[in-house]
Enzyme design. Structure first.
Site, mmCIF file in Angstrom:
data_model
loop_
_atom_site.group_PDB
_atom_site.id
_atom_site.type_symbol
_atom_site.label_atom_id
_atom_site.label_comp_id
_atom_site.label_asym_id
_atom_site.label_seq_id
_atom_site.Cartn_x
_atom_site.Cartn_y
_atom_site.Cartn_z
ATOM 1 N N SER A 131 73.078 18.870 36.638
ATOM 2 C CA SER A 131 71.672 18.884 36.208
ATOM 3 C C SER A 131 70.983 17.602 36.661
ATOM 4 O O SER A 131 71.627 16.560 36.817
ATOM 5 C CB SER A 131 71.589 18.968 34.685
ATOM 6 O OG SER A 131 70.256 18.813 34.254
ATOM 7 N N TYR A 156 74.543 14.407 26.794
ATOM 8 C CA TYR A 156 74.374 15.502 27.770
ATOM 9 C C TYR A 156 74.292 14.911 29.185
ATOM 10 O O TYR A 156 74.951 15.396 30.107
ATOM 11 C CB TYR A 156 73.108 16.308 27.446
ATOM 12 C CG TYR A 156 72.862 17.469 28.395
ATOM 13 C CD1 TYR A 156 73.731 18.554 28.451
ATOM 14 C CD2 TYR A 156 71.760 17.474 29.259
ATOM 15 C CE1 TYR A 156 73.512 19.615 29.320
ATOM 16 C CE2 TYR A 156 71.531 18.537 30.135
ATOM 17 C CZ TYR A 156 72.412 19.601 30.155
ATOM 18 O OH TYR A 156 72.199 20.654 31.029
HETATM 19 N N1 LIG Z 1 68.564 25.880 31.567
HETATM 20 C C1 LIG Z 1 68.238 24.801 32.252
HETATM 21 O O1 LIG Z 1 67.050 24.441 32.333
HETATM 22 C C2 LIG Z 1 69.289 23.971 32.947
HETATM 23 C C3 LIG Z 1 68.873 22.831 33.653
HETATM 24 C C4 LIG Z 1 69.838 22.069 34.286
HETATM 25 C C5 LIG Z 1 71.172 22.437 34.229
HETATM 26 N N2 LIG Z 1 71.541 23.558 33.532
HETATM 27 C C6 LIG Z 1 72.967 23.897 33.481
HETATM 28 O O2 LIG Z 1 73.124 25.254 33.830
HETATM 29 C C7 LIG Z 1 74.311 25.769 33.236
HETATM 30 C C8 LIG Z 1 74.013 27.112 32.615
HETATM 31 O O3 LIG Z 1 73.143 26.930 31.526
HETATM 32 P P1 LIG Z 1 72.052 27.992 31.068
HETATM 33 O O4 LIG Z 1 70.743 27.382 31.226
HETATM 34 O O5 LIG Z 1 72.286 29.304 31.711
HETATM 35 O O6 LIG Z 1 72.348 28.028 29.481
HETATM 36 P P2 LIG Z 1 72.876 29.181 28.521
HETATM 37 O O7 LIG Z 1 72.056 30.391 28.650
HETATM 38 O O8 LIG Z 1 73.006 28.544 27.177
HETATM 39 O O9 LIG Z 1 74.308 29.470 29.119
HETATM 40 C C9 LIG Z 1 75.373 28.613 28.900
HETATM 41 C C10 LIG Z 1 76.605 29.470 28.776
HETATM 42 O O10 LIG Z 1 77.716 28.605 28.528
HETATM 43 C C11 LIG Z 1 78.518 29.268 27.595
HETATM 44 N N3 LIG Z 1 79.323 28.326 26.827
HETATM 45 C C12 LIG Z 1 78.919 27.330 26.019
HETATM 46 N N4 LIG Z 1 79.964 26.741 25.441
HETATM 47 C C13 LIG Z 1 81.069 27.384 25.904
HETATM 48 C C14 LIG Z 1 82.453 27.256 25.654
HETATM 49 N N5 LIG Z 1 82.930 26.370 24.775
HETATM 50 N N6 LIG Z 1 83.311 28.064 26.307
HETATM 51 C C15 LIG Z 1 82.845 28.997 27.160
HETATM 52 N N7 LIG Z 1 81.548 29.193 27.418
HETATM 53 C C16 LIG Z 1 80.668 28.390 26.790
HETATM 54 C C17 LIG Z 1 77.560 29.997 26.664
HETATM 55 O O11 LIG Z 1 78.249 31.010 25.983
HETATM 56 P P3 LIG Z 1 77.561 31.906 24.848
HETATM 57 O O12 LIG Z 1 76.794 32.932 25.631
HETATM 58 O O13 LIG Z 1 78.729 32.471 24.125
HETATM 59 O O14 LIG Z 1 76.695 30.999 24.046
HETATM 60 C C18 LIG Z 1 76.524 30.491 27.640
HETATM 61 O O15 LIG Z 1 76.863 31.771 28.118
HETATM 62 C C19 LIG Z 1 74.795 24.701 32.255
HETATM 63 O O16 LIG Z 1 75.866 24.006 32.839
HETATM 64 C C20 LIG Z 1 73.595 23.784 32.107
HETATM 65 O O17 LIG Z 1 73.962 22.462 31.783
HETATM 66 C C21 LIG Z 1 70.620 24.349 32.908
#
Ligand SMILES: NC(=O)c1ccc[n+]([C@@H]2O[C@H](COP(=O)([O-])OP(=O)(O)OC[C@H]3O[C@@H](n4cnc5c(N)ncnc54)[C@H](OP(=O)(O)O)[C@@H]3O)[C@@H](O)[C@H]2O)c1
Length: 273
Positions: A131, A156
């Site tokens: 990120s 984070y």
């Molecule tokens: N959204 C943004 O703006 C953004 C920006 C920069 C970077 N990112 C990165 O992008 C990646 C994806 O995030 P996202 O935005 O798609 O968020 P999200 O919708 O919250 O997805 C994150 C996923 O990680 C899973 N997860 C969390 N803890 C876990 C664990 N202990 N074991 C297995 N799975 C686990 C969650 O499972 P559950 O479905 O069961 O909750 C969820 O499916 C992350 O690495 C995040 O840091 C996102």
């Protein structure tokens, strides 16, 4: 093409449409099964597998890796995508601060346990979803679990900085093996990641909706790193919007990357030179 990715987002349907065998590694299997059905309907690809993986528990990671090592002939793409952001202070089953434990150590251990299979599957790629928030943190070697002071934003940032540093370190270790490694910023994506933020911040995210991405748009840089032919000879870099991006000086600090690598191995009780 066989791929393991930990959780469902826009990239699983895309990889399924490309004919990949997609292994979805998720902590909530029921939720994953629903997503699997949608992927199969959307892509026509039946070769979609769901397995349980909880990255906050090294026992679950080891069980998952053992299953994959026993059952799969190859893994060409590993997308380390799952993440948790700015949660209240808590610890993983092994006593690691949750964000560092899931976002960095969980993926680090998973990659370590699958690396021999991945090396036998070349050409192969490992994609670490980091990120731009890596700017918010530093690697606090003297308090890596934030036990003395916990700032959810900095913790984070530390975990995402660790993703980029480890991508650099791993790329060096994998030179000449046919396995390449990438880290990336997906953009500001409308997802469940914001679940732990206060209501005013969640409202602000909604106000800025025109500047944010859908999950399909947010998956594009991961897909690019996973399949783009022009990246075949690149490894260790950081990407955003499907092109190379600038990261901070701290994220290019190879001395810190080595220290982080050693600390991660020590915390996980593994030897990975
Ligand atoms: N959204 C943004 O703006 C953004 C920006 C920069 C970077 N990112 C990165 O992008 C990646 C994806 O995030 P996202 O935005 O798609 O968020 P999200 O919708 O919250 O997805 C994150 C996923 O990680 C899973 N997860 C969390 N803890 C876990 C664990 N202990 N074991 C297995 N799975 C686990 C969650 O499972 P559950 O479905 O069961 O909750 C969820 O499916 C992350 O690495 C995040 O840091 C996102």
């Amino acid at each position: 093409m066989h791929s393991v990715r930990n959780f469902f987002c826009g990239d699983s349907p895309d990889l399924a449409k490309r004919g990949a065998r997609v292994i979805m590694a998720c902590r909530d299997v029921a939720k994953a099964e629903t997503a699997k059905k949608e992927i199969i309907e959307d892509s026509g690809n039946q070769n979609i597998i769901v397995h349980k993986l909880d990255l906050s528990d090294t026992r679950s990671i080891k069980e998952f890796a053992e299953l994959i090592n026993n059952e799969e002939r190859q893994v060409n793409i590993l997308i380390n995508n799952a993440g948790v952001m700015m949660c209240p202070y808590s610890k993983t089953a092994d006593g690691f601060e949750m964000q560092f434990g899931v976002n960095h150590l969980g993926h680090f251990l998973l990659t370590y346990l699958l690396i021999d299979l991945i090396k036998r599957s070349t050409p192969a790629r490992i994609v670490n979803v980091a990120s731009t928030a890596h700017r918010w943190g530093s690697i606090r070697l003297d308090d890596i679990n934030s036990e003395r002071r916990y700032d959810p934003v900095k913790a984070y940032g530390q975990s995402k900085l660790a993703n980029i540093l480890c991508t650099r370190s791993l790329a060096k270790r994998l030179q000449g093996t046919g396995v390449t490694v990438y880290s990336l910023h997906p953009g500001v994506v409308r997802s469940d990641l914001w679940r732990h933020l206060s209501t005013p911040i969640q409202v602000a995210v909604k106000v800025f909706r025109p500047f944010t991405k859908t999950s399909v748009q947010g998956a594009q840089t991961s897909i690019y790193c996973a399949v783009a032919p022009e990246l075949e000879k690149e490894s260790g870099g950081y990407y955003s919007d499907c092109k190379p991006a600038r990261c901070t000086r701290a994220a290019s600090d190879d001395e810190m990357a080595q220290k982080l690598w050693e600390l991660s191995c020590q915390m996980l009780g593994i030897t990975w030179d």
